[in-house]
Design an enzyme around this catalytic site. Structure first.
Site, PDB file in Angstrom:
ATOM      1  N   HIS A  18       0.837  -1.208   0.000  1.00 30.41           N
ATOM      2  CA  HIS A  18       0.000   0.000   0.000  1.00 30.41           C
ATOM      3  C   HIS A  18       0.871   1.258   0.000  1.00 30.41           C
ATOM      4  O   HIS A  18       0.677   2.168  -0.829  1.00 30.41           O
ATOM      5  CB  HIS A  18      -0.899  -0.019   1.240  1.00 30.41           C
ATOM      6  N   GLU A  19       1.834   1.306   0.907  1.00 26.88           N
ATOM      7  CA  GLU A  19       2.682   2.497   1.009  1.00 26.88           C
ATOM      8  C   GLU A  19       3.613   2.635  -0.188  1.00 26.88           C
ATOM      9  O   GLU A  19       3.955   3.748  -0.590  1.00 26.88           O
ATOM     10  CB  GLU A  19       3.487   2.461   2.311  1.00 26.88           C
ATOM     11  N   HIS A  22       1.816   4.722  -2.763  1.00 32.28           N
ATOM     12  CA  HIS A  22       1.972   6.166  -2.517  1.00 32.28           C
ATOM     13  C   HIS A  22       3.383   6.624  -2.894  1.00 32.28           C
ATOM     14  O   HIS A  22       3.564   7.644  -3.563  1.00 32.28           O
ATOM     15  CB  HIS A  22       1.740   6.474  -1.037  1.00 32.28           C
TER      16      HIS A  22
END
Length: 447
Positions: A18-19, A22
Protein backbone atom coordinates in the site's frame (compact mmCIF):
# COMPACT_ATOMS: atom_id res chain seq x y z
CA UNK A 1 3.07 -18.69 17.31
CA UNK A 2 2.09 -19.61 13.74
CA UNK A 3 -1.00 -17.39 14.00
CA UNK A 4 1.11 -14.45 15.20
CA UNK A 5 3.73 -14.91 12.49
CA UNK A 6 1.11 -15.36 9.76
CA UNK A 7 -0.69 -12.20 10.91
CA UNK A 8 2.50 -10.10 11.07
CA UNK A 9 3.65 -11.29 7.65
CA UNK A 10 0.22 -10.54 6.17
CA UNK A 11 -0.04 -7.06 7.68
CA UNK A 12 3.59 -6.29 6.82
CA UNK A 13 3.16 -7.34 3.18
CA UNK A 14 -0.17 -5.56 2.67
CA UNK A 15 0.94 -2.32 4.36
CA UNK A 16 4.25 -2.30 2.49
CA UNK A 17 2.53 -2.71 -0.87
CA UNK A 18 0.00 0.00 0.00
CA UNK A 19 2.68 2.50 1.01
CA UNK A 20 4.84 1.58 -2.00
CA UNK A 21 1.90 2.71 -4.14
CA UNK A 22 1.97 6.17 -2.52
CA UNK A 23 5.79 6.26 -2.62
CA UNK A 24 6.14 5.26 -6.29
CA UNK A 25 3.62 7.75 -7.67
CA UNK A 26 4.98 10.52 -5.40
CA UNK A 27 8.48 9.97 -6.80
CA UNK A 28 7.14 9.89 -10.37
CA UNK A 29 5.36 13.20 -9.70
CA UNK A 30 8.61 14.75 -8.45
CA UNK A 31 7.56 14.89 -4.77
CA UNK A 32 10.30 14.37 -2.18
CA UNK A 33 9.56 11.51 0.24
CA UNK A 34 11.12 12.09 3.65
CA UNK A 35 10.19 8.85 5.38
CA UNK A 36 8.75 5.46 4.48
CA UNK A 37 7.56 3.71 7.64
CA UNK A 38 6.16 0.22 8.20
CA UNK A 39 4.42 0.26 11.57
CA UNK A 40 4.09 3.06 14.11
CA UNK A 41 6.10 4.14 17.14
CA UNK A 42 9.82 4.60 17.77
CA UNK A 43 11.81 3.00 14.89
CA UNK A 44 13.40 -0.38 15.57
CA UNK A 45 15.41 -0.21 12.34
CA UNK A 46 16.26 2.80 10.20
CA UNK A 47 18.32 3.30 7.04
CA UNK A 48 18.58 5.79 4.16
CA UNK A 49 18.04 4.90 0.53
CA UNK A 50 16.96 6.93 -2.54
CA UNK A 51 17.05 10.14 -0.47
CA UNK A 52 14.40 8.68 1.90
CA UNK A 53 14.57 7.41 5.47
CA UNK A 54 13.16 3.86 5.66
CA UNK A 55 12.00 2.67 9.08
CA UNK A 56 10.55 -0.43 10.70
CA UNK A 57 8.47 0.33 13.82
CA UNK A 58 7.06 -1.94 16.57
CA UNK A 59 3.29 -1.34 16.25
CA UNK A 60 2.35 -3.41 13.16
CA UNK A 61 -1.09 -1.96 12.48
CA UNK A 62 -0.28 0.27 9.52
CA UNK A 63 2.36 2.50 8.06
CA UNK A 64 2.84 5.83 6.33
CA UNK A 65 4.77 7.79 3.73
CA UNK A 66 5.82 11.26 4.91
CA UNK A 67 6.35 13.70 2.08
CA UNK A 68 7.82 17.19 1.98
CA UNK A 69 4.87 19.47 2.81
CA UNK A 70 4.67 23.13 3.89
CA UNK A 71 1.71 22.32 6.14
CA UNK A 72 3.92 20.12 8.34
CA UNK A 73 7.20 22.07 8.40
CA UNK A 74 8.87 25.02 6.66
CA UNK A 75 10.20 24.18 3.19
CA UNK A 76 13.20 25.90 1.59
CA UNK A 77 12.41 27.92 -1.53
CA UNK A 78 14.51 25.70 -3.79
CA UNK A 79 12.58 22.61 -2.62
CA UNK A 80 9.07 24.05 -3.04
CA UNK A 81 8.63 22.38 -6.47
CA UNK A 82 9.14 19.03 -4.68
CA UNK A 83 6.60 19.71 -1.91
CA UNK A 84 3.36 17.73 -1.90
CA UNK A 85 1.11 20.72 -1.20
CA UNK A 86 2.42 22.69 -4.19
CA UNK A 87 1.51 19.98 -6.69
CA UNK A 88 -1.50 20.34 -9.01
CA UNK A 89 -4.62 18.76 -7.55
CA UNK A 90 -4.67 15.91 -10.08
CA UNK A 91 -1.14 14.89 -9.09
CA UNK A 92 -2.11 14.94 -5.41
CA UNK A 93 -5.15 12.81 -6.19
CA UNK A 94 -2.98 10.31 -8.09
CA UNK A 95 -0.54 10.03 -5.17
CA UNK A 96 -3.33 9.47 -2.65
CA UNK A 97 -5.25 6.99 -4.82
CA UNK A 98 -2.09 4.98 -5.53
CA UNK A 99 -2.12 3.29 -2.11
CA UNK A 100 -5.55 1.62 -2.34
CA UNK A 101 -5.01 0.86 -6.03
CA UNK A 102 -1.72 -0.85 -5.12
CA UNK A 103 -3.66 -3.16 -2.79
CA UNK A 104 -6.07 -4.03 -5.60
CA UNK A 105 -3.07 -4.61 -7.90
CA UNK A 106 -1.53 -6.93 -5.30
CA UNK A 107 -4.80 -8.88 -5.09
CA UNK A 108 -4.84 -9.21 -8.88
CA UNK A 109 -1.24 -10.49 -8.92
CA UNK A 110 -1.94 -13.00 -6.16
CA UNK A 111 -5.08 -14.25 -7.89
CA UNK A 112 -3.09 -14.52 -11.14
CA UNK A 113 -0.53 -16.75 -9.42
CA UNK A 114 -3.31 -18.83 -7.86
CA UNK A 115 -5.21 -19.25 -11.13
CA UNK A 116 -2.05 -20.21 -13.02
CA UNK A 117 -1.08 -22.70 -10.30
CA UNK A 118 -4.52 -24.24 -10.26
CA UNK A 119 -7.30 -23.74 -7.75
CA UNK A 120 -8.97 -26.69 -6.04
CA UNK A 121 -12.70 -26.10 -6.31
CA UNK A 122 -15.80 -27.93 -5.14
CA UNK A 123 -18.57 -28.48 -7.65
CA UNK A 124 -21.89 -26.90 -6.61
CA UNK A 125 -23.32 -30.25 -5.60
CA UNK A 126 -25.37 -30.76 -2.46
CA UNK A 127 -23.89 -33.43 -0.20
CA UNK A 128 -25.93 -32.81 2.95
CA UNK A 129 -29.19 -30.97 3.62
CA UNK A 130 -29.54 -29.64 7.17
CA UNK A 131 -32.79 -30.64 8.87
CA UNK A 132 -35.44 -27.93 9.35
CA UNK A 133 -33.45 -25.50 7.18
CA UNK A 134 -34.71 -23.30 4.32
CA UNK A 135 -33.07 -25.78 1.90
CA UNK A 136 -34.88 -28.73 3.49
CA UNK A 137 -38.18 -26.85 3.26
CA UNK A 138 -37.48 -26.11 -0.41
CA UNK A 139 -37.03 -29.80 -1.13
CA UNK A 140 -33.27 -29.92 -1.68
CA UNK A 141 -31.93 -33.47 -1.84
CA UNK A 142 -28.46 -34.90 -1.36
CA UNK A 143 -27.06 -35.21 -4.88
CA UNK A 144 -28.72 -32.05 -6.28
CA UNK A 145 -26.34 -30.29 -8.67
CA UNK A 146 -26.92 -26.52 -8.50
CA UNK A 147 -26.70 -24.81 -11.90
CA UNK A 148 -28.10 -21.32 -11.24
CA UNK A 149 -29.11 -19.03 -8.36
CA UNK A 150 -31.74 -16.39 -9.13
CA UNK A 151 -30.95 -16.83 -12.83
CA UNK A 152 -27.18 -16.48 -12.31
CA UNK A 153 -25.19 -19.49 -13.56
CA UNK A 154 -22.71 -21.01 -11.10
CA UNK A 155 -19.81 -23.38 -11.82
CA UNK A 156 -18.42 -24.12 -8.35
CA UNK A 157 -19.38 -24.00 -4.68
CA UNK A 158 -17.77 -20.62 -4.06
CA UNK A 159 -19.66 -19.04 -6.97
CA UNK A 160 -22.86 -20.55 -5.59
CA UNK A 161 -22.23 -19.08 -2.13
CA UNK A 162 -21.46 -15.64 -3.59
CA UNK A 163 -24.59 -15.77 -5.72
CA UNK A 164 -26.68 -16.74 -2.68
CA UNK A 165 -25.05 -14.00 -0.61
CA UNK A 166 -25.91 -11.45 -3.28
CA UNK A 167 -29.45 -12.72 -3.89
CA UNK A 168 -30.44 -13.08 -0.22
CA UNK A 169 -29.27 -9.67 1.02
CA UNK A 170 -32.32 -7.63 1.97
CA UNK A 171 -34.61 -9.99 0.04
CA UNK A 172 -38.29 -10.26 0.94
CA UNK A 173 -39.46 -12.57 -1.84
CA UNK A 174 -38.88 -16.30 -2.53
CA UNK A 175 -35.62 -17.27 -4.22
CA UNK A 176 -35.40 -19.81 -7.06
CA UNK A 177 -32.41 -22.13 -7.34
CA UNK A 178 -32.06 -24.33 -10.43
CA UNK A 179 -30.66 -27.82 -9.93
CA UNK A 180 -29.99 -30.97 -11.93
CA UNK A 181 -31.30 -34.14 -10.33
CA UNK A 182 -31.17 -37.79 -11.31
CA UNK A 183 -34.45 -37.33 -13.18
CA UNK A 184 -33.71 -33.98 -14.89
CA UNK A 185 -33.81 -30.26 -14.15
CA UNK A 186 -35.81 -28.85 -11.23
CA UNK A 187 -36.35 -25.60 -9.35
CA UNK A 188 -35.95 -25.38 -5.58
CA UNK A 189 -37.85 -22.37 -4.25
CA UNK A 190 -36.53 -21.00 -0.95
CA UNK A 191 -39.26 -19.31 1.08
CA UNK A 192 -37.11 -16.38 2.23
CA UNK A 193 -39.90 -14.47 4.08
CA UNK A 194 -40.72 -17.54 6.18
CA UNK A 195 -37.14 -17.94 7.40
CA UNK A 196 -36.18 -14.25 7.36
CA UNK A 197 -35.98 -13.90 11.14
CA UNK A 198 -34.70 -17.33 12.18
CA UNK A 199 -32.05 -17.52 9.44
CA UNK A 200 -31.22 -13.81 9.15
CA UNK A 201 -27.57 -14.22 10.12
CA UNK A 202 -27.14 -17.33 7.96
CA UNK A 203 -28.69 -15.56 4.96
CA UNK A 204 -26.16 -12.74 5.37
CA UNK A 205 -23.41 -15.36 4.91
CA UNK A 206 -25.10 -16.95 1.89
CA UNK A 207 -26.10 -20.06 3.86
CA UNK A 208 -29.41 -21.83 3.27
CA UNK A 209 -28.74 -25.19 4.95
CA UNK A 210 -26.75 -27.18 2.39
CA UNK A 211 -23.22 -28.56 2.70
CA UNK A 212 -20.91 -29.91 -0.01
CA UNK A 213 -19.75 -32.85 2.13
CA UNK A 214 -21.67 -36.10 2.33
CA UNK A 215 -21.39 -38.26 5.43
CA UNK A 216 -21.66 -42.02 5.69
CA UNK A 217 -23.38 -43.72 8.61
CA UNK A 218 -19.94 -44.86 9.73
CA UNK A 219 -18.19 -43.85 12.95
CA UNK A 220 -15.27 -41.61 11.98
CA UNK A 221 -14.28 -40.19 15.39
CA UNK A 222 -15.09 -40.74 19.06
CA UNK A 223 -14.93 -38.32 21.96
CA UNK A 224 -12.60 -39.59 24.68
CA UNK A 225 -14.67 -41.19 27.46
CA UNK A 226 -17.88 -39.97 25.79
CA UNK A 227 -21.13 -41.95 25.94
CA UNK A 228 -20.43 -43.60 22.56
CA UNK A 229 -16.96 -44.77 23.59
CA UNK A 230 -18.23 -46.03 26.95
CA UNK A 231 -21.00 -47.96 25.17
CA UNK A 232 -18.38 -49.81 23.13
CA UNK A 233 -18.72 -48.17 19.71
CA UNK A 234 -15.52 -48.15 17.62
CA UNK A 235 -14.17 -46.10 14.72
CA UNK A 236 -15.23 -47.88 11.53
CA UNK A 237 -18.53 -49.22 12.90
CA UNK A 238 -21.34 -48.83 10.36
CA UNK A 239 -24.55 -47.70 12.10
CA UNK A 240 -27.47 -49.72 10.79
CA UNK A 241 -30.50 -49.44 13.07
CA UNK A 242 -31.87 -47.95 16.29
CA UNK A 243 -34.28 -50.11 18.32
CA UNK A 244 -34.78 -52.21 15.18
CA UNK A 245 -35.61 -49.21 12.94
CA UNK A 246 -33.29 -48.62 9.99
CA UNK A 247 -32.05 -45.01 9.73
CA UNK A 248 -31.07 -44.04 6.17
CA UNK A 249 -28.49 -41.29 6.65
CA UNK A 250 -26.34 -39.47 9.19
CA UNK A 251 -28.83 -36.62 9.55
CA UNK A 252 -31.41 -39.13 10.78
CA UNK A 253 -28.95 -40.39 13.42
CA UNK A 254 -28.20 -36.84 14.54
CA UNK A 255 -31.92 -36.12 14.94
CA UNK A 256 -32.51 -39.36 16.86
CA UNK A 257 -29.69 -38.75 19.35
CA UNK A 258 -30.58 -35.09 19.78
CA UNK A 259 -34.23 -35.88 20.52
CA UNK A 260 -33.56 -38.69 23.03
CA UNK A 261 -31.41 -37.38 25.90
CA UNK A 262 -30.97 -39.95 28.65
CA UNK A 263 -32.94 -42.75 26.90
CA UNK A 264 -31.24 -46.09 26.23
CA UNK A 265 -31.16 -46.94 22.50
CA UNK A 266 -30.23 -50.35 21.14
CA UNK A 267 -28.01 -49.65 18.15
CA UNK A 268 -27.28 -52.27 15.50
CA UNK A 269 -23.89 -51.84 13.86
CA UNK A 270 -21.82 -53.72 11.31
CA UNK A 271 -18.29 -54.34 12.60
CA UNK A 272 -15.71 -56.22 10.52
CA UNK A 273 -18.55 -57.69 8.46
CA UNK A 274 -20.46 -58.97 11.50
CA UNK A 275 -23.62 -57.53 13.13
CA UNK A 276 -23.16 -56.22 16.69
CA UNK A 277 -25.65 -54.68 19.14
CA UNK A 278 -24.68 -51.79 21.39
CA UNK A 279 -26.79 -50.08 24.05
CA UNK A 280 -26.23 -46.33 23.71
CA UNK A 281 -27.53 -43.80 26.25
CA UNK A 282 -27.15 -40.16 25.05
CA UNK A 283 -26.05 -37.70 27.73
CA UNK A 284 -28.37 -34.74 28.47
CA UNK A 285 -26.85 -31.40 27.49
CA UNK A 286 -28.46 -28.00 28.07
CA UNK A 287 -28.54 -26.26 24.67
CA UNK A 288 -30.02 -23.06 26.10
CA UNK A 289 -33.38 -23.97 24.58
CA UNK A 290 -33.83 -27.25 26.43
CA UNK A 291 -31.95 -30.49 26.92
CA UNK A 292 -30.64 -32.41 23.92
CA UNK A 293 -28.85 -35.72 23.55
CA UNK A 294 -25.10 -35.99 23.04
CA UNK A 295 -22.96 -39.11 22.53
CA UNK A 296 -19.59 -37.76 21.33
CA UNK A 297 -19.41 -39.28 17.88
CA UNK A 298 -18.36 -37.95 14.47
CA UNK A 299 -19.18 -39.36 11.02
CA UNK A 300 -16.87 -40.53 8.29
CA UNK A 301 -16.95 -38.60 5.02
CA UNK A 302 -18.02 -40.34 1.85
CA UNK A 303 -14.62 -40.59 0.12
CA UNK A 304 -16.04 -41.43 -3.31
CA UNK A 305 -18.40 -38.44 -3.19
CA UNK A 306 -15.61 -36.08 -2.11
CA UNK A 307 -13.36 -37.33 -4.92
CA UNK A 308 -16.10 -36.61 -7.48
CA UNK A 309 -16.94 -33.27 -5.86
CA UNK A 310 -13.46 -31.72 -6.04
CA UNK A 311 -11.65 -30.63 -9.18
CA UNK A 312 -8.63 -28.47 -9.98
CA UNK A 313 -9.29 -25.50 -12.25
CA UNK A 314 -6.19 -24.43 -14.19
CA UNK A 315 -5.53 -21.69 -16.76
CA UNK A 316 -2.69 -20.73 -19.06
CA UNK A 317 -1.03 -17.38 -18.21
CA UNK A 318 -3.35 -15.17 -20.33
CA UNK A 319 -6.40 -17.09 -19.14
CA UNK A 320 -5.20 -16.84 -15.54
CA UNK A 321 -4.81 -13.07 -15.94
CA UNK A 322 -8.39 -12.77 -17.20
CA UNK A 323 -9.72 -14.96 -14.39
CA UNK A 324 -7.71 -12.95 -11.82
CA UNK A 325 -9.07 -9.68 -13.21
CA UNK A 326 -12.64 -10.97 -12.93
CA UNK A 327 -12.02 -12.35 -9.44
CA UNK A 328 -10.55 -9.05 -8.21
CA UNK A 329 -13.47 -7.12 -9.70
CA UNK A 330 -16.10 -9.47 -8.26
CA UNK A 331 -14.51 -9.45 -4.80
CA UNK A 332 -14.22 -5.64 -4.85
CA UNK A 333 -17.84 -5.27 -5.93
CA UNK A 334 -19.05 -7.67 -3.25
CA UNK A 335 -17.08 -5.74 -0.62
CA UNK A 336 -18.62 -2.45 -1.76
CA UNK A 337 -22.13 -3.91 -1.78
CA UNK A 338 -21.65 -5.37 1.68
CA UNK A 339 -20.50 -2.01 3.05
CA UNK A 340 -23.44 -0.29 1.36
CA UNK A 341 -25.86 -2.79 2.88
CA UNK A 342 -24.40 -2.24 6.32
CA UNK A 343 -24.96 1.50 5.94
CA UNK A 344 -28.57 1.00 4.81
CA UNK A 345 -29.26 -1.61 7.50
CA UNK A 346 -29.98 -4.49 5.09
CA UNK A 347 -26.85 -6.30 6.33
CA UNK A 348 -25.84 -6.66 9.95
CA UNK A 349 -22.72 -4.85 11.14
CA UNK A 350 -22.09 -7.90 13.33
CA UNK A 351 -20.36 -9.43 10.30
CA UNK A 352 -17.64 -6.78 10.53
CA UNK A 353 -14.28 -8.28 11.55
CA UNK A 354 -11.29 -6.70 13.26
CA UNK A 355 -7.64 -7.61 13.83
CA UNK A 356 -8.30 -10.54 16.18
CA UNK A 357 -10.45 -12.45 13.69
CA UNK A 358 -8.11 -11.51 10.84
CA UNK A 359 -5.18 -12.89 12.86
CA UNK A 360 -7.14 -16.07 13.61
CA UNK A 361 -8.02 -16.59 9.93
CA UNK A 362 -4.41 -15.83 8.95
CA UNK A 363 -3.24 -18.64 11.23
CA UNK A 364 -5.90 -21.07 9.97
CA UNK A 365 -5.06 -20.40 6.31
CA UNK A 366 -1.31 -20.72 6.98
CA UNK A 367 -1.93 -24.17 8.53
CA UNK A 368 -3.82 -25.21 5.39
CA UNK A 369 -0.81 -24.37 3.20
CA UNK A 370 0.69 -21.67 1.00
CA UNK A 371 -2.15 -21.61 -1.54
CA UNK A 372 -4.80 -21.01 1.13
CA UNK A 373 -2.62 -18.32 2.72
CA UNK A 374 -2.11 -16.50 -0.60
CA UNK A 375 -5.87 -16.59 -1.20
CA UNK A 376 -6.38 -15.08 2.26
CA UNK A 377 -3.83 -12.33 1.46
CA UNK A 378 -5.62 -11.51 -1.79
CA UNK A 379 -8.99 -11.21 -0.05
CA UNK A 380 -7.63 -8.98 2.72
CA UNK A 381 -5.74 -6.86 0.18
CA UNK A 382 -9.01 -6.18 -1.65
CA UNK A 383 -10.69 -5.30 1.66
CA UNK A 384 -7.93 -2.86 2.60
CA UNK A 385 -8.04 -1.25 -0.85
CA UNK A 386 -11.82 -0.78 -0.79
CA UNK A 387 -11.88 0.38 2.83
CA UNK A 388 -9.23 3.03 2.16
CA UNK A 389 -11.24 4.39 -0.77
CA UNK A 390 -14.26 5.17 1.42
CA UNK A 391 -14.93 8.94 1.64
CA UNK A 392 -14.06 9.14 5.33
CA UNK A 393 -11.61 11.87 6.37
CA UNK A 394 -8.25 10.43 7.59
CA UNK A 395 -8.60 7.63 5.00
CA UNK A 396 -7.27 8.01 1.46
CA UNK A 397 -10.85 8.25 0.21
CA UNK A 398 -11.44 11.21 2.51
CA UNK A 399 -8.46 13.07 1.02
CA UNK A 400 -9.76 12.27 -2.47
CA UNK A 401 -13.10 13.75 -1.41
CA UNK A 402 -11.34 16.98 -0.35
CA UNK A 403 -9.38 17.15 -3.61
CA UNK A 404 -12.51 16.51 -5.67
CA UNK A 405 -14.16 19.46 -3.92
CA UNK A 406 -11.07 21.54 -4.65
CA UNK A 407 -11.21 20.52 -8.31
CA UNK A 408 -14.87 21.58 -8.55
CA UNK A 409 -14.49 24.83 -6.54
CA UNK A 410 -11.18 25.87 -8.03
CA UNK A 411 -9.68 26.32 -4.55
CA UNK A 412 -9.08 24.13 -1.49
CA UNK A 413 -11.57 23.78 1.33
CA UNK A 414 -10.77 25.95 4.32
CA UNK A 415 -8.43 24.55 6.96
CA UNK A 416 -11.19 24.72 9.57
CA UNK A 417 -13.52 22.58 7.41
CA UNK A 418 -10.74 20.06 6.76
CA UNK A 419 -9.85 19.96 10.46
CA UNK A 420 -13.46 19.35 11.43
CA UNK A 421 -13.64 16.57 8.85
CA UNK A 422 -10.49 15.01 10.28
CA UNK A 423 -11.99 14.98 13.76
CA UNK A 424 -15.21 13.41 12.53
CA UNK A 425 -13.18 10.89 10.53
CA UNK A 426 -11.09 9.92 13.55
CA UNK A 427 -14.24 9.48 15.64
CA UNK A 428 -15.89 7.31 12.96
CA UNK A 429 -12.76 5.22 12.47
CA UNK A 430 -12.30 4.74 16.21
CA UNK A 431 -15.96 3.71 16.60
CA UNK A 432 -15.64 1.32 13.65
CA UNK A 433 -12.49 -0.28 15.07
CA UNK A 434 -14.01 -0.56 18.55
CA UNK A 435 -17.14 -2.21 17.15
CA UNK A 436 -15.07 -4.61 15.04
CA UNK A 437 -12.97 -5.49 18.10
CA UNK A 438 -16.11 -6.24 20.13
CA UNK A 439 -17.34 -8.47 17.29
CA UNK A 440 -13.97 -10.27 17.35
CA UNK A 441 -14.14 -10.85 21.09
CA UNK A 442 -17.72 -12.11 20.83
CA UNK A 443 -16.83 -14.55 18.02
CA UNK A 444 -13.60 -15.83 19.50
CA UNK A 445 -14.44 -15.92 23.20
CA UNK A 446 -18.23 -16.18 23.21
CA UNK A 447 -18.70 -12.84 24.94
Amino acid sequence: MLTLVAFLVAIGALVTFHELGHYTIAKLCGVKVLRFSIGFGRPLLSWRMFDTEWTLCPIPLGGYVRMLDEREAPVADHELPHSFNTQPVLKRMAIVAAGPLANLLLAFLLYWVLMAHGVVQARPWVGTVVDDSPAASAGFQSGDKVTAVDGRAVANWQEMRLALLDALAGRSTPLDVRVETGSGAATRRIDVPRFARQYAQAFESGEIGVLPVRYQTVVGALEDDGPAMRAGLRVGDRMLSADGRVLPDWQAWVALIRDNPGRAITVGVLRDGKPVSVVLRPASVDSGEGFVGHVGIGPQQDAAWMAALQFTQRYDLPGAAGAAWRKTGETSWMSLKFLGRMLTGSASANNLSGPLVIASVAGQSAREGLIAYLEFLALISVSIGILNLLPIPVLDGGHLMYYTAELVRGRPLSESVQLMGQRIGFALLFALMAFAMLNDISRLFGG
